[in-house]
Scaffold this motif. Structure first.
Motif, PDB file in Angstrom:
ATOM      1  N   CYS A  26      24.990  59.503 106.791  1.00  0.00           N
ATOM      2  CA  CYS A  26      25.549  59.354 108.129  1.00  0.00           C
ATOM      3  C   CYS A  26      25.109  58.035 108.758  1.00  0.00           C
ATOM      4  CB  CYS A  26      25.098  60.526 109.007  1.00  0.00           C
ATOM      5  SG  CYS A  26      26.067  60.683 110.519  1.00  0.00           S
ATOM      6  N   THR A  27      25.950  57.512 109.614  1.00  0.00           N
ATOM      7  CA  THR A  27      25.604  56.353 110.429  1.00  0.00           C
ATOM      8  C   THR A  27      25.481  56.832 111.872  1.00  0.00           C
ATOM      9  OG1 THR A  27      27.902  55.815 110.926  1.00  0.00           O
ATOM     10  CG2 THR A  27      26.949  54.825 108.921  1.00  0.00           C
ATOM     11  N   LEU A  30      28.967  57.415 113.319  1.00  0.00           N
ATOM     12  CA  LEU A  30      29.582  58.668 112.896  1.00  0.00           C
ATOM     13  C   LEU A  30      28.914  59.851 113.586  1.00  0.00           C
ATOM     14  CD1 LEU A  30      31.591  60.249 111.203  1.00  0.00           C
ATOM     15  CD2 LEU A  30      29.979  60.108 109.275  1.00  0.00           C
ATOM     16  N   ILE A  73      33.534  67.035 107.849  1.00  0.00           N
ATOM     17  CA  ILE A  73      33.341  65.677 107.340  1.00  0.00           C
ATOM     18  C   ILE A  73      32.460  65.667 106.097  1.00  0.00           C
ATOM     19  CG2 ILE A  73      32.318  63.417 107.831  1.00  0.00           C
ATOM     20  CD1 ILE A  73      33.293  63.804 110.755  1.00  0.00           C
ATOM     21  N   SER A  77      34.384  64.131 102.875  1.00  0.00           N
ATOM     22  CA  SER A  77      34.175  62.703 102.649  1.00  0.00           C
ATOM     23  C   SER A  77      33.213  62.430 101.501  1.00  0.00           C
ATOM     24  CB  SER A  77      33.628  62.041 103.914  1.00  0.00           C
ATOM     25  OG  SER A  77      33.371  60.673 103.673  1.00  0.00           O
ATOM     26  N   PHE A  80      30.894  59.221 103.333  1.00  0.00           N
ATOM     27  CA  PHE A  80      29.825  59.589 104.253  1.00  0.00           C
ATOM     28  C   PHE A  80      29.182  60.926 103.913  1.00  0.00           C
ATOM     29  CE2 PHE A  80      32.504  56.847 106.954  1.00  0.00           C
ATOM     30  CZ  PHE A  80      31.561  55.899 107.299  1.00  0.00           C
TER      31      PHE A  80
END
Length: 125
Positions: A26-27, A30, A73, A77, A80
């Motif tokens: 994760c960022t 995000l 997510i 994904s 990510f």
């Protein structure tokens, strides 16, 4: 707010939250898009939310939204989230997870009184 979930539905949500501390990447951007303040907040809240789900205790509407989007997510994904590793790390095959996620989407949307959650007006491009 209590939403009646099956054991598998609760487990998928708990796995989805746990994956952020595992193979997912994760960022902060995000994390914010999912409703958290940043990655450390995601980790902190995920731990608490997993325990709350395990104890079958109620979540606030905002917590249901965060939990669902984080799971969606991380499942889908490969950039990510867990993506291709989901079945290996959680024990849930993709073919098993997708119908569970669809049921969760319906139940949570119904409980929140909306078919879709939009936190604000869309940005103009």
């Amino acid at each position: 707010m209590t939403i009646d979930l099956t054991r598998d539905e609760r487990t998928v949500l708990r796995c989805g939250l746990a994956e952020w501390g595992g193979p997912a990447a994760c960022t902060d951007a995000l994390a914010v898009a999912m409703g958290f303040q940043d990655v450390p907040d995601l980790f902190e809240q995920a731990k608490r939310l997993r325990a709350t789900l395990a104890d079958e205790e109620p979540l606030r509407a905002s917590e249901w939204r965060k939990t669902l989007i984080a799971t969606e997510i991380v499942f889908a994904s490969d950039v990510f989230g867990s993506g291709m590793d989901w079945s290996i790390t959680t024990g849930f095959a993709d073919e098993e997870t997708l119908p569970i996620l669809r049921d969760l989407q319906r139940k949570i949307a119904r409980a929140l009184g909306s078919a879709h959650y939009r936190p604000g007006p869309p940005e103009r491009l």
